[in-house]
Design a protein around this motif. Structure first.
Motif, PDB file in Angstrom:
ATOM      1  N   LYS A   1     -17.716  -7.526  -5.816  1.00  0.00           N
ATOM      2  CA  LYS A   1     -16.925  -8.616  -6.405  1.00  0.00           C
ATOM      3  C   LYS A   1     -15.460  -8.274  -6.170  1.00  0.00           C
ATOM      4  N   LEU A   2     -14.649  -9.301  -5.920  1.00  0.00           N
ATOM      5  CA  LEU A   2     -13.311  -9.020  -5.409  1.00  0.00           C
ATOM      6  C   LEU A   2     -12.199  -9.608  -6.265  1.00  0.00           C
ATOM      7  N   VAL A   3     -11.133  -8.856  -6.384  1.00  0.00           N
ATOM      8  CA  VAL A   3      -9.876  -9.362  -6.939  1.00  0.00           C
ATOM      9  C   VAL A   3      -8.858  -9.233  -5.812  1.00  0.00           C
ATOM     10  N   LEU A   4      -8.407 -10.392  -5.311  1.00  0.00           N
ATOM     11  CA  LEU A   4      -7.561 -10.422  -4.118  1.00  0.00           C
ATOM     12  C   LEU A   4      -6.144 -10.813  -4.506  1.00  0.00           C
ATOM     13  N   ALA A   5      -5.174 -10.075  -3.989  1.00  0.00           N
ATOM     14  CA  ALA A   5      -3.786 -10.318  -4.383  1.00  0.00           C
ATOM     15  C   ALA A   5      -2.884 -10.343  -3.165  1.00  0.00           C
ATOM     16  N   ASP A   6      -1.867 -11.212  -3.222  1.00  0.00           N
ATOM     17  CA  ASP A   6      -0.898 -11.290  -2.129  1.00  0.00           C
ATOM     18  C   ASP A   6       0.255 -12.186  -2.588  1.00  0.00           C
ATOM     19  N   VAL A   7       1.412 -12.055  -1.917  1.00  0.00           N
ATOM     20  CA  VAL A   7       2.505 -13.011  -2.181  1.00  0.00           C
ATOM     21  C   VAL A   7       2.243 -14.358  -1.530  1.00  0.00           C
ATOM     22  N   ASP A   8       1.404 -14.375  -0.506  1.00  0.00           N
ATOM     23  CA  ASP A   8       1.147 -15.604   0.251  1.00  0.00           C
ATOM     24  C   ASP A   8      -0.108 -16.281  -0.308  1.00  0.00           C
ATOM     25  N   GLY A   9       0.108 -17.189  -1.283  1.00  0.00           N
ATOM     26  CA  GLY A   9      -1.018 -17.830  -1.978  1.00  0.00           C
ATOM     27  C   GLY A   9      -1.930 -18.641  -1.070  1.00  0.00           C
ATOM     28  N   PRO A  10      -1.384 -19.538  -0.220  1.00  0.00           N
ATOM     29  CA  PRO A  10      -2.264 -20.355   0.633  1.00  0.00           C
ATOM     30  C   PRO A  10      -3.131 -19.502   1.564  1.00  0.00           C
ATOM     31  N   ALA A  11      -2.539 -18.467   2.179  1.00  0.00           N
ATOM     32  CA  ALA A  11      -3.334 -17.615   3.092  1.00  0.00           C
ATOM     33  C   ALA A  11      -4.370 -16.806   2.303  1.00  0.00           C
TER      34      ALA A  11
ATOM     35  N   LEU B   1     -15.325 -15.635   2.673  1.00  0.00           N
ATOM     36  CA  LEU B   1     -16.160 -14.562   2.139  1.00  0.00           C
ATOM     37  C   LEU B   1     -17.559 -15.010   1.727  1.00  0.00           C
ATOM     38  N   GLY B   2     -17.925 -16.206   2.138  1.00  0.00           N
ATOM     39  CA  GLY B   2     -19.308 -16.645   1.904  1.00  0.00           C
ATOM     40  C   GLY B   2     -19.640 -16.815   0.432  1.00  0.00           C
ATOM     41  N   GLY B   3     -18.667 -17.261  -0.355  1.00  0.00           N
ATOM     42  CA  GLY B   3     -18.940 -17.595  -1.754  1.00  0.00           C
ATOM     43  C   GLY B   3     -19.155 -16.407  -2.676  1.00  0.00           C
ATOM     44  N   VAL B   4     -18.653 -15.218  -2.306  1.00  0.00           N
ATOM     45  CA  VAL B   4     -18.825 -14.079  -3.223  1.00  0.00           C
ATOM     46  C   VAL B   4     -17.983 -14.310  -4.471  1.00  0.00           C
ATOM     47  N   ASP B   5     -18.362 -13.648  -5.539  1.00  0.00           N
ATOM     48  CA  ASP B   5     -17.639 -13.713  -6.798  1.00  0.00           C
ATOM     49  C   ASP B   5     -16.258 -13.094  -6.582  1.00  0.00           C
ATOM     50  N   SER B   6     -15.189 -13.908  -6.695  1.00  0.00           N
ATOM     51  CA  SER B   6     -13.852 -13.354  -6.460  1.00  0.00           C
ATOM     52  C   SER B   6     -12.800 -14.085  -7.271  1.00  0.00           C
ATOM     53  N   VAL B   7     -11.697 -13.383  -7.498  1.00  0.00           N
ATOM     54  CA  VAL B   7     -10.540 -13.956  -8.181  1.00  0.00           C
ATOM     55  C   VAL B   7      -9.342 -13.735  -7.266  1.00  0.00           C
ATOM     56  N   CYS B   8      -8.501 -14.765  -7.104  1.00  0.00           N
ATOM     57  CA  CYS B   8      -7.278 -14.625  -6.301  1.00  0.00           C
ATOM     58  C   CYS B   8      -6.063 -14.693  -7.221  1.00  0.00           C
ATOM     59  N   LEU B   9      -5.109 -13.831  -6.971  1.00  0.00           N
ATOM     60  CA  LEU B   9      -3.900 -13.832  -7.799  1.00  0.00           C
ATOM     61  C   LEU B   9      -2.683 -13.707  -6.909  1.00  0.00           C
ATOM     62  N   ARG B  10      -1.723 -14.614  -7.067  1.00  0.00           N
ATOM     63  CA  ARG B  10      -0.463 -14.440  -6.355  1.00  0.00           C
ATOM     64  C   ARG B  10       0.281 -13.295  -7.030  1.00  0.00           C
ATOM     65  N   CYS B  11       0.657 -12.306  -6.245  1.00  0.00           N
ATOM     66  CA  CYS B  11       1.202 -11.083  -6.842  1.00  0.00           C
ATOM     67  C   CYS B  11       2.183 -10.468  -5.860  1.00  0.00           C
ATOM     68  N   ASP B  12       3.387 -10.208  -6.331  1.00  0.00           N
ATOM     69  CA  ASP B  12       4.380  -9.479  -5.533  1.00  0.00           C
ATOM     70  C   ASP B  12       4.312  -8.021  -5.984  1.00  0.00           C
ATOM     71  N   VAL B  13       3.798  -7.157  -5.121  1.00  0.00           N
ATOM     72  CA  VAL B  13       3.556  -5.767  -5.558  1.00  0.00           C
ATOM     73  C   VAL B  13       4.841  -5.006  -5.860  1.00  0.00           C
ATOM     74  N   SER B  14       5.978  -5.527  -5.377  1.00  0.00           N
ATOM     75  CA  SER B  14       7.243  -4.841  -5.694  1.00  0.00           C
ATOM     76  C   SER B  14       7.680  -5.114  -7.136  1.00  0.00           C
ATOM     77  N   ASN B  15       6.989  -6.049  -7.794  1.00  0.00           N
ATOM     78  CA  ASN B  15       7.312  -6.406  -9.178  1.00  0.00           C
ATOM     79  C   ASN B  15       6.275  -5.757 -10.119  1.00  0.00           C
ATOM     80  N   PRO B  16       6.710  -4.793 -10.939  1.00  0.00           N
ATOM     81  CA  PRO B  16       5.727  -4.092 -11.789  1.00  0.00           C
ATOM     82  C   PRO B  16       4.958  -5.024 -12.713  1.00  0.00           C
ATOM     83  N   ASP B  17       5.612  -6.093 -13.182  1.00  0.00           N
ATOM     84  CA  ASP B  17       4.917  -7.007 -14.104  1.00  0.00           C
ATOM     85  C   ASP B  17       3.786  -7.755 -13.394  1.00  0.00           C
TER      86      ASP B  17
END
Ligand SMILES: NC(=O)c1ccc[n+]([C@@H]2O[C@H](COP(=O)([O-])OP(=O)(O)OC[C@H]3O[C@@H](n4cnc5c(N)ncnc54)[C@H](O)[C@@H]3O)[C@@H](O)[C@H]2O)c1
Length: 283
Positions: free
Chosen positions: A37-47, A55-71
């Motif tokens: 199961k996946l938690v996917l993060a990136d600054v580029d939300g559409p991509a 991913l063939g419908g696997v259980d996943s969550v996507c989060l827009r996240c800028d890793v340079s920002n601790p919050d």
């Protein structure tokens, strides 16, 4: 020496930063193929949504996240634990590149590269390790550095500085866990040479506030683009080799076997008191 291996991934949870492209996208596919199961993060939300759609419908969550920002990274950890209750693989993978001689890299270049490549990994470690220490199930942290974290090349001073930092940070994390007798958290550092991905176009996700003003960058960018495009292993190869490395409990994962000679060359130069030789571009 290898660490204890972690090889049963079915139904386990992977968190991947930089999952919209390149290695991150391929790591997501490899993880999905293993039933994770996946938690996917990136600054580029559409991509990122495109990755999830592959991913063939696997259980996943996507989060827009800028890793340079601790919050943002704290929120990523909160989301992963709230959704799934544990994290078994954490890929601190997001990264960017800007080029030019050390003296010409601008304060914005330094802030952007160190913010994403170094502090992104620091934020991942600080947000996830305390929670991993509390969980009983095994966890493994994979930090994406680079061959540029083990050698030094012209025109990439800021990038090399960030990646050398990721290597030593990973080694220190390994020592810190061992010193506290933590047996259920493993660490790997991934050090590939050039691979065709979006890295030569990393500026696509550069914040306007840190825009490039380096007049020397363009000439170096062309050189890096050609080197990246001519890489012989694919991003899918890197993802497969990374999973094999995790399964084998490897700390250093160097997918490009031929590139090892440049690491040896640097160590010889250090130990024999020579000035560093320029490692040939090895793909
Ligand atoms: N491709 C290579 O030749 C190569 C070689 C060695 C190491 N690496 C490293 O591999 C990692 C992945 O890069 P890649 O080659 O797949 O490039 P890529 O550009 O294809 O993927 C990088 C991803 O990181 C994301 N990203 C950029 N800034 C971000 C931020 N602030 N927060 C969250 N996500 C962000 C991008 O949107 C992109 O999806 C990087 O750390 C890179 O430095 C790449």
């Amino acid at each position: 020496m290898n660490q204890s291996s972690h090889s049963d991934f079915f139904d386990k949870i992977a968190v991947i930063t930089g999952a919209s492209s390149g290695f991150g996208r391929e790591l997501a596919k490899q993880a999905a193929a293993r039933g994770m199961k996946l938690v996917l993060a990136d600054v580029d939300g559409p991509a990122l949504a495109e990755t999830a759609g592959m991913l063939g419908g696997v259980d996943s969550v996507c989060l827009r996240c800028d890793v340079s920002n601790p919050d943002d990274v704290k929120e990523l950890a909160e989301t992963a634990y709230a959704e799934y209750g544990a994290v078994h693989l954490l890929f601190n993978n997001a990264g960017v590149m800007a080029t030019g001689p050390v003296w010409a890299s601008t304060p914005e270049d330094w802030q952007w590269i160190l913010g994403v490549n170094l502090m992104g990994v620091v934020h991942g470690i600080q947000s996830f390790v305390p929670r991993m220490l509390e969980q009983s199930e095994p966890a493994h942290i994979i930090n994406t550095a680079s061959l540029a974290g083990l050698t030094s090349v012209n025109g990439s001073g800021a990038y090399c500085a960030s990646k050398h930092s990721v290597v030593t940070l990973s080694e220190c994390l390994h020592h810190d866990l061992a010193q506290q007798a933590v047996k259920h958290i493993g660490v790997s550092v991934l050090c590939p040479a050039f691979v065709p991905t979006g890295i030569a176009d990393a500026g696509r996700n550069r914040p306007d506030s840190l825009a490039s003003t380096n007049p020397d960058a363009a000439a170096y960018e062309d050189k890096v683009r050609k080197a990246v495009e001519s890489g012989r292993l694919s991003a899918a190869d890197i993802a497969r080799i990374t999973f094999e490395g995790i399964e084998a409990g490897q700390f250093y994962i160097l997918p490009h076997k031929a590139a090892r000679v440049s690491v040896t060359m640097r160590m010889e130069d250090i130990l024999e008191g020579r000035a560093p030789r320029d490692p040939s571009v090895i793909r």
